[in-house]
Design an enzyme around this catalytic site. Structure first.
Site, mmCIF file in Angstrom:
data_model
loop_
_atom_site.group_PDB
_atom_site.id
_atom_site.type_symbol
_atom_site.label_atom_id
_atom_site.label_comp_id
_atom_site.label_asym_id
_atom_site.label_seq_id
_atom_site.Cartn_x
_atom_site.Cartn_y
_atom_site.Cartn_z
ATOM 1 N N VAL A 194 -2.084 81.360 41.165
ATOM 2 C CA VAL A 194 -3.049 80.762 42.107
ATOM 3 C C VAL A 194 -2.496 79.376 42.410
ATOM 4 C CG1 VAL A 194 -5.421 80.073 42.545
ATOM 5 C CG2 VAL A 194 -4.947 82.041 41.049
ATOM 6 N N HIS A 228 2.524 56.180 32.543
ATOM 7 C CA HIS A 228 3.953 56.529 32.515
ATOM 8 C C HIS A 228 4.142 57.971 32.041
ATOM 9 C CE1 HIS A 228 4.667 52.225 32.991
ATOM 10 N NE2 HIS A 228 3.795 52.053 32.002
ATOM 11 N N SER A 259 1.463 84.417 45.206
ATOM 12 C CA SER A 259 2.917 84.531 45.273
ATOM 13 C C SER A 259 3.262 85.936 45.726
ATOM 14 C CB SER A 259 3.543 84.253 43.901
ATOM 15 O OG SER A 259 4.905 84.658 43.878
#
Length: 469
Positions: A308, A177, A301
């Site tokens: 990366v 969870h 980017s």
């Protein structure tokens, strides 16, 4: 709003879809099995083998087995199939407006050059188009799966298994969870995924590829009307098995495609498990468990030089979803046909290559992505060091065992550990202090005092051995 001025590219030899454009190199091997040209080559193969099968068994009065040279010349029509053949077939189809009829004429036009022009009536004898199509698709899909998709998938799972073996001893904090939970090892978690994927590959490898050749509505009516003395069921079965397929004895005009639905459902299930791998690896990268090895010269980017990005796994996720969209549709629609025949399957099956192609592309991307990962053991170790409270499970279970053994003061172990740890961090010193105050037997206390988040992972490393079985 004004329309953007543009020149038309419609007449240029440009790919409309990504598989035939940007990603062509990753899926090119499938062209030999699942392209339109490959389908036509397989149709020619089936038609020629049917002619040879009929003559080898002297099924029709007046026929006899062909010579070895004549058979070789017929089979050369298949092996010589090339771009010029594709063009010629298209020209014939432009007249017939029927793809399988064009194949029949294509073969018939070559019989005179082999010296067996008298056998033109034997080409496509007793066949409806679906007799040729179902066998051709089965041969093509079988080849694509066995020779292209399965080897790539098995290589990927072997790569994952090797990673599991190499990291079998690397302790790792689990998260259930999304919250810190009982530790494991990185190798064991990778092994779980490799095991799941292997089961699906084993199912896919056992696929039965069915085929039929029994006439317009599956009754052999034309066969018995023309040659009533032949055992047409045995002839049909022998031919289908000669092609390396499993004979389907009961069909309408079409082979029912149930085997295709089964296969595509299995590939889709493999895809879904692989998608699970992608999201897990992506998440591990995001919390620093894996470091990505930069590709020289690559840009992560356009504006943030430090990045990366895990693009291989993201690309794979998208392609797996596209693949499953197609494969799920094929699996659900191919099993239905109105009465003895409709053409919905014909249109649907033309997308088999696209469905399997996107899966193959995803496999390629995952393999490349895994190849650029380094395990950040220091990050995994630091995470464990910050989560000593995960030992609460071990402490309360030891208390339960001590209580059963007759040790006093072991009441309410779960509740006591809950009060100590729930919603708060507990460091090593506090936990060891708590253990020392419990009144455990000497052996049990020593066992717990020596336990750390790094060592509390049971037999996780041994479980990786199941991949070898």
């Amino acid at each position: 709003m004004s329309e953007i001025a543009r020149t038309s590219l419609a007449n240029e030899p440009l790919a409309l879809g990504a598989l035939d454009g940007r990603y062509r190199s990753a899926v090119a091997p499938l062209v030999d099995y699942l392209s339109e040209a490959a389908l036509n080559r397989d149709r020619i193969h089936v038609e020629i083998e049917w002619l040879i099968h009929l003559t080898d068994n002297s099924v029709l009065p007046g026929t006899s087995p062909l010579t070895a040279e004549q058979k070789a010349a017929l089979r050369k029509i298949v092996t010589d199939f090339n771009a010029d053949s594709v063009k010629e077939l298209a020209e014939i189809e432009a007249v017939t407006v029927h793809d399988v009829k064009a194949v029949e004429y294509y073969i018939a036009n070559r019989l005179e050059g082999i010296g067996i022009e008298q056998l033109k009536p034997l080409v496509h004898f007793g066949c409806t188009s679906e007799d040729i199509n179902n066998l051709s698709y089965a041969v093509g899909v079988q080849g694509a799966v066995a020779r292209v998709w399965l080897p790539a998938a098995r290589d990927l799972v072997a790569q994952l298994g090797k990673m599991a073996e190499e990291s079998r001893e690397v302790p790792m904090l689990s998260r259930t969870h999304g919250q810190p939970a009982t530790p494991t090892t990185l190798g064991k978690e990778l092994a779980v995924l490799a095991w799941r994927l292997t089961r699906q590959l084993d199912r896919i490898a056992k696929t039965e590829y069915l085929g039929k050749i029994n006439g317009a509505t599956g009754t052999y009516a034309a066969h018995y009307a023309s040659v009533p003395g032949a055992d047409w069921q045995q002839i049909s079965r022998g031919f289908v098995e000669h092609l390396g397929l499993t004979w389907n004895p009961l069909t309408t005009q079409i082979e029912s495609h149930d085997w295709q639905a089964e296969l595509y459902a299995d590939i889709a299930r493999f895809n879904r498990i692989l998608h699970n791998l992608c999201t897990d690896i992506w998440s591990y990268i995001s919390i620093g468990y894996f470091a990505q090895i930069p590709v020289a010269g690559a840009t992560g980017s356009s504006t943030m030089p430090h990045k990366v990005n895990p693009i291989r796994f993201e690309n794979a996720e998208a392609n797996l979803e596209i693949s499953n969209g197609i494969l799920d549709t094929l699996a659900s629609t191919l099993v239905t046909s109105r009465w003895q025949r409709d053409l919905t399957d014909s249109s649907g099956q033309r997308n088999i290559g696209t469905g399997i192609g996107h899966s193959l592309l995803a496999i390629s991307n995952v393999a490349k992505g895994l190849d650029r990962l380094d395990v950040a053991e220091a990050v995994l170790a630091e995470d464990l060091d910050h989560n000593w409270e995960v030992l609460a499970e071990a402490i309360q279970m030891v208390m339960r065992a001590e209580s059963i053994a007759g040790v006093e003061g072991m009441d309410n172990p779960y509740e006591r550990l809950k009060d100590l740890t729930r919603g708060q961090r507990v460091d090593a010193a506090r936990l060891k202090e708590f253990v020392g105050e419990l009144g455990l037997s000497a052996e049990a206390e020593q066992r717990l005092q020596s336990l750390t988040p790094h060592t509390y992972n049971g037999i996780a490393s041994q479980l990786v051995d199941h991949l070898k079985k």
